[in-house]
Every structure is written in structure tokens, then in C-alpha cells.
Design an enzyme around this catalytic site. Structure first.
Site, PDB file in Angstrom:
ATOM      1  N   ASN A 193     -22.329   7.876  39.001  1.00  0.00           N
ATOM      2  CA  ASN A 193     -22.064   6.596  39.027  1.00  0.00           C
ATOM      3  C   ASN A 193     -21.194   6.075  38.304  1.00  0.00           C
ATOM      4  OD1 ASN A 193     -23.959   5.475  41.620  1.00  0.00           O
ATOM      5  ND2 ASN A 193     -25.604   6.553  39.910  1.00  0.00           N
TER       6      ASN A 193
ATOM      7  N   GLY B 267      27.345  40.434  28.763  1.00  0.00           N
ATOM      8  CA  GLY B 267      26.894  39.173  28.362  1.00  0.00           C
ATOM      9  C   GLY B 267      27.572  37.844  28.825  1.00  0.00           C
TER      10      GLY B 267
ATOM     11  N   SER C 244      22.949  38.958  28.024  1.00  0.00           N
ATOM     12  CA  SER C 244      22.438  37.463  27.844  1.00  0.00           C
ATOM     13  C   SER C 244      23.170  36.344  28.548  1.00  0.00           C
ATOM     14  CB  SER C 244      22.290  36.888  26.320  1.00  0.00           C
ATOM     15  OG  SER C 244      21.117  38.092  25.721  1.00  0.00           O
TER      16      SER C 244
ATOM     17  N   ARG D 299     -18.911   1.129  39.053  1.00  0.00           N
ATOM     18  CA  ARG D 299     -18.886   1.489  37.804  1.00  0.00           C
ATOM     19  C   ARG D 299     -18.070   2.740  37.581  1.00  0.00           C
ATOM     20  NH1 ARG D 299     -24.945   2.651  36.371  1.00  0.00           N
ATOM     21  NH2 ARG D 299     -25.222   2.738  38.536  1.00  0.00           N
TER      22      ARG D 299
ATOM     23  N   ALA E 239      18.240  37.450  27.690  1.00  0.00           N
ATOM     24  CA  ALA E 239      17.759  35.865  27.444  1.00  0.00           C
ATOM     25  C   ALA E 239      18.691  34.954  28.042  1.00  0.00           C
ATOM     26  CB  ALA E 239      17.597  35.680  25.856  1.00  0.00           C
TER      27      ALA E 239
ATOM     28  N   LYS F  39     -15.596   6.519  45.319  1.00  0.00           N
ATOM     29  CA  LYS F  39     -16.427   7.535  44.460  1.00  0.00           C
ATOM     30  C   LYS F  39     -16.439   8.754  44.969  1.00  0.00           C
ATOM     31  CE  LYS F  39     -20.854   6.778  44.030  1.00  0.00           C
ATOM     32  NZ  LYS F  39     -22.369   6.186  43.684  1.00  0.00           N
TER      33      LYS F  39
END
Length: 464
Positions: A230, A430, A412, A15, A387, A22
């Protein structure tokens, strides 16, 4: 008195509608069978025997890996001809004395105290059954008692029960304890004269009574201990029951859960005072939350320590794996941050949205607020990491480390090609790609000269 434990784990679980055995379906992040073995390992048994059948190799391999230090004996039931036939397969490895405790591999939440009580009820001379009264006993074997309701006379399987017997709500859970010597004799006398043509373990009750052996019953503390699985629906129901118990335990200890119905613990969670956890958070492995920690909604934390006063904003994902991960006191993480194995963040560190940290240490006050990657890096105090910047730590064959000193500012969209060191107080312009060490206290820039071309015409689409 020696104790042998037999765990039945041979069933196919039709089932479940799955190719996975199982007992390997997971509850709270672990296979159901591993819950049972983990519990019985505390009982001091002389031997633990696991009966496998469907997917035997897969089940045995998984349990050997999970319990490498615990000697497990495996016996196979092929084909599967009933519960009695299953236990018959264990007879050759059972001793002739002591007590045998029989448990189910698909009943994962049995407690050690209940199993021990069942062994105690057996006392080496009784047949002890674990029973419980259920509002809906459908599918379970019924406990038939005498007219005074004291002595257990028999167990009748649901499929073989009469309409009157099906009104009985005391059921057999599938777990028992018996004197091993007597059990082996009863198993040898089992027959398959029933509607299913199977060998029922429950038939030993009648044999015990015929032999003058008292049949006694013990009960679990809570229904959840004996609920088997089950179907996927039953597994989901048991998962929620289990999680509710964990949530209530934490709330009793003072943890504030925004909604205990939307909380998942798949390991261990230790919390200090004044911890707050928002909805839909998942904790896996071993997690420690210090005093005053706040966890935002939809966070996943695995094998990590979050120290006092730290905040994990929404959708933060921390996976310490085997190395672990640490978030320091008062740190702010997320939203949408990812910490991987070996991430060690000091006090008051800020890791913002869409920042990934792996195998790196960040000292007090360091910040990487958005859209960045730090891998195999040692970052000093008060560093500002811009960033879009990354540590290029992999050369295609080996990993290399980036060392960033105190008070460094990385602009960045920079690429730091490891191995490399940025001295204290250095500034990286940057857009730079840095492949050599940057001296302390100086501005280092590595980018092409900007050029503007007059008269340049943007290409046009060709009409066809």
C-alpha cells in the site's frame, strides 16, 4: 470441477503517492499484477477475470501485452465501493458451477501451491479463507473463531473492530475460494451498512454460516506470500524479502554471493558450479552463468549467457534485449564495458574499459582493450583492435557490416567506414580513416602527410 479466478486490481493506491496504478508498480522488475497472473496461469483455470478501476486502460493494456497468449477477461469497478462491490462486477462473466478463487493484485508473491490448497479446501462445498497469524495485524480484518478456536464465525474489518477484537492476530489475507453458485447468491445480498459505507466481501462469511455452509481456513507456507503493498515503504520491504529468498536459493545451490543483501534478481538466473557474484549486481530477463564465472561488483546483466570461466570486471553492463548476448569461455570483460544486443564473444576474448560492442561477433582471442566501438562487425581470431577505433556502421539511413579477418591489427584512433573488409593479417596504421577494403597481409595507412611550419605564432588573447 471448473475453476474461475478473480483478481482484484481496481484500487487507486493513494498511499503510493503516484499517478501510476498501484498494481503496475514493479517488484523484481515486473508489475505486481503480472506476478499474480503469472502464478495463476499455472492452475488450469477455465477463466481468469481481472477487475480494474483506477487507471483501467493502462492496467488492461499492460496485462494484455504481457500475457498475449493467455485469455484474460477484464471487468471494471467504477466507482470503487469496496471489495464486495468489486467482485460483484465479475458476476456476469462467472459460470453457475465450479469454484471461484479470489486473489489480490497487490499481493504479488502468492504461490501456486497455496492458491491450489485454498481451492482444495473449498472442495466445491465450503467457503475457504486464506488466513495467517501476524505479529502486527494492524489494518487487516480479524478472524473471529468460536470458543474452542475451531470454527470461523466472522471476519471483522480493522476499522470496525472493537478493542478486544483488535488483539486477535489471526487475520484474513483478502483471498478466498467459494462455490461459484453460492458466492453469486451471497454477493447479491451484500449491504453497505458499516462505518465506511462500503460493500465488504468479508460479509459473505456470516451469510455462509447462516446458510449452513462450513467456513474453513487454509494457511500459506510463508508470510511473504500474503503481504500486500500500500506504500513505497511496503513495496521496498517486500522487494528485499523477495530478493533475500532468491539469494538464499542460489547460495543453497552453491553460488557464492559476497553479500546476499546487495543482490537483485529481476528474472531468472541459472548458475553452474563455483560461480562468484560480488556486491550490487543486477540480473534481468534470462541469464545463464557457466561454471567458474566471476561477476565483479556493480554489474548489470540482462538476457545473456556467460560461459564457463569468464570474468566480468566491475561496472560491466550487458543488455542482450530480445536478441541476447553471449560471452565465451574464459573471456575477460570490463571494467566499464558495455555489450549490447547481438554481441557474441568467443572464447578468451578481451573487452576492456569503455569498449562498446553491438550486433557483432568476435572470434577466439580477439581483443579490444579500451576506448573503442564495434558495431555490426565480424571480427576474426586474435585480432587486436586499437584504442579509440570505431566501426562507422551507419550512413544516416542504413546499417552496414565491417568484416575483420584473422590476425588483423587495427591501430589506435582508426575509423573503419562500412561496408568494408580487412583481409587476414592486415595492419591498419594508427589514425587512419579506411573507406576501402584492406588487402591481406599488408599495411594500409590513410592519413594526411604531417607538416611542421617554422615561424608559426600561436594566437594571443586580445586585451580589452
Amino acid at each position: 470441477m471448473s475453476l474461475s479466478i478473480v483478481i482484484m486490481a481496481a484500487g487507486k493506491g493513494t498511499r503510493m503517492k503516484s499517478t501510476r496504478p498501484k498494481v503496475l508498480h514493479t517488484l523484481a522488475g515486473r508489475p505486481m499484477l503480472s506476478h499474480v497472473i503469472g502464478t495463476t496461469a499455472t492452475l488450469g483455470a477455465a477463466r481468469q477475470i481481472v477487475i480494474t478501476g483506477h487507471g483501467a486502460e493502462q492496467v488492461e493494456s499492460a496485462m494484455q501485452a504481457a500475457f498475449a497468449s493467455a485469455p484474460l477477461h477484464f471487468v471494471r469497478q467504477e466507482p470503487q465501493l469496496g471489495t464486495g462491490h468489486a467482485v460483484q462486477q465479475a458476476v456476469p462473466v462467472l459460470p453457475d458451477d465450479g469454484v471461484t478463487l479470489i486473489l489480490n493484485g497487490d499481493t504479488p508473491l502468492i504461490e501456486a501451491a497455496t492458491a491450489a490448497a485454498l481451492v482444495q479446501a473449498c472442495a466445491g462445498e465450503h467457503l475457504a479463507l486464506l488466513t495467517i497469524r501476524l505479529d502486527d495485524p494492524t489494518g487487516y480484518g480479524r478472524i473471529v473463531r468460536d470458543g474452542w478456536g475451531e470454527k470461523v464465525l466472522a471476519i471483522v474489518e480493522h476499522k470496525d473492530a472493537t478493542d478486544e477484537q483488535r488483539t486477535i492476530n489471526e487475520v484474513y489475507t483478502g483471498m478466498m475460494a467459494a462455490p461459484t453458485r453460492l458466492l453469486k447468491g451471497w454477493l447479491s445480498r451484500l449491504t453497505n451498512d458499516n462505518a465506511q459505507g462500503e460493500y465488504y466481501l468479508t460479509d459473505v462469511v456470516a451469510m455462509a454460516r447462516a446458510d449452513g455452509v462450513p467456513v474453513v481456513a487454509a494457511q500459506p507456507r510463508d508470510e511473504v506470500e500474503v503481504l500486500g503493498v500500500n506504500s513505497p515503504a511496503q513495496l521496498a520491504d517486500l522487494e528485499r524479502r523477495y530478493q533475500r529468498v532468491q539469494a538464499e536459493r542460489l547460495m543453497t545451490d552453491g553460488v557464492r554471493l559476497a553479500d546476499p543483501a546487495r543482490f537483485d534478481l529481476r528474472g531468472t538466473l541459472r548458475c553452474g558450479q563455483d560461480v562468484e557474484i560480488d556486491v550490487n549486481c543486477v540480473f534481468e530477463g534470462h541469464v545463464v552463468l557457466g561454471d567458474g564465472v566471476r561477476i565483479g561488483p556493480n554489474c548489470v546483466v540482462r538476457n545473456a549467457e556467460i560461459r564457463a570461466g569468464a570474468v566480468l570486471h566491475a561496472f560491466t553492463h550487458i543488455d542482450g534485449d530480445t536478441q541476447g548476448a553471449t560471452v565465451g569461455e574464459g573471456a575477460l570483460i570490463g571494467p566499464f564495458a558495455r555489450l549490447r544486443p547481438g554481441a557474441e564473444l568467443g572464447p578468451e576474448v578481451h573487452i576492456g574499459n569503455f569498449v562498446e560492442v553491438k550486433n557483432s561477433t568476435l572470434a577466439r582471442g580477439a581483443k579490444a582493450n579500451h576506448l573503442a566501438y564495434l558495431g555490426d562487425a565480424t571480427v576474426g581470431e586474435r585480432v587486436n583492435y586499437g584504442a579509440g577505433s570505431i566501426t562507422a556502421n551507419y550512413d544516416g539511413a542504413n546499417k552496414h557490416r565491417t568484416v575483420i579477418g584473422n590476425d588483423v591489427h587495427v591501430g589506435s584512433n582508426c575509423v573503419l567506414i562500412a561496408p568494408i573488409t580487412l583481409g587476414d593479417g592486415a595492419t591498419i596504421g594508427g589514425g587512419s580513416t579506411i573507406a576501402k577494403d584492406a588487402p591481406a597481409g599488408q599495411l594500409t595507412v590513410a592519413r594526411a602527410k604531417q607538416v611542421s611550419l617554422s615561424g608559426w605564432v600561436r594566437p594571443q588573447k586580445t586585451k580589452r
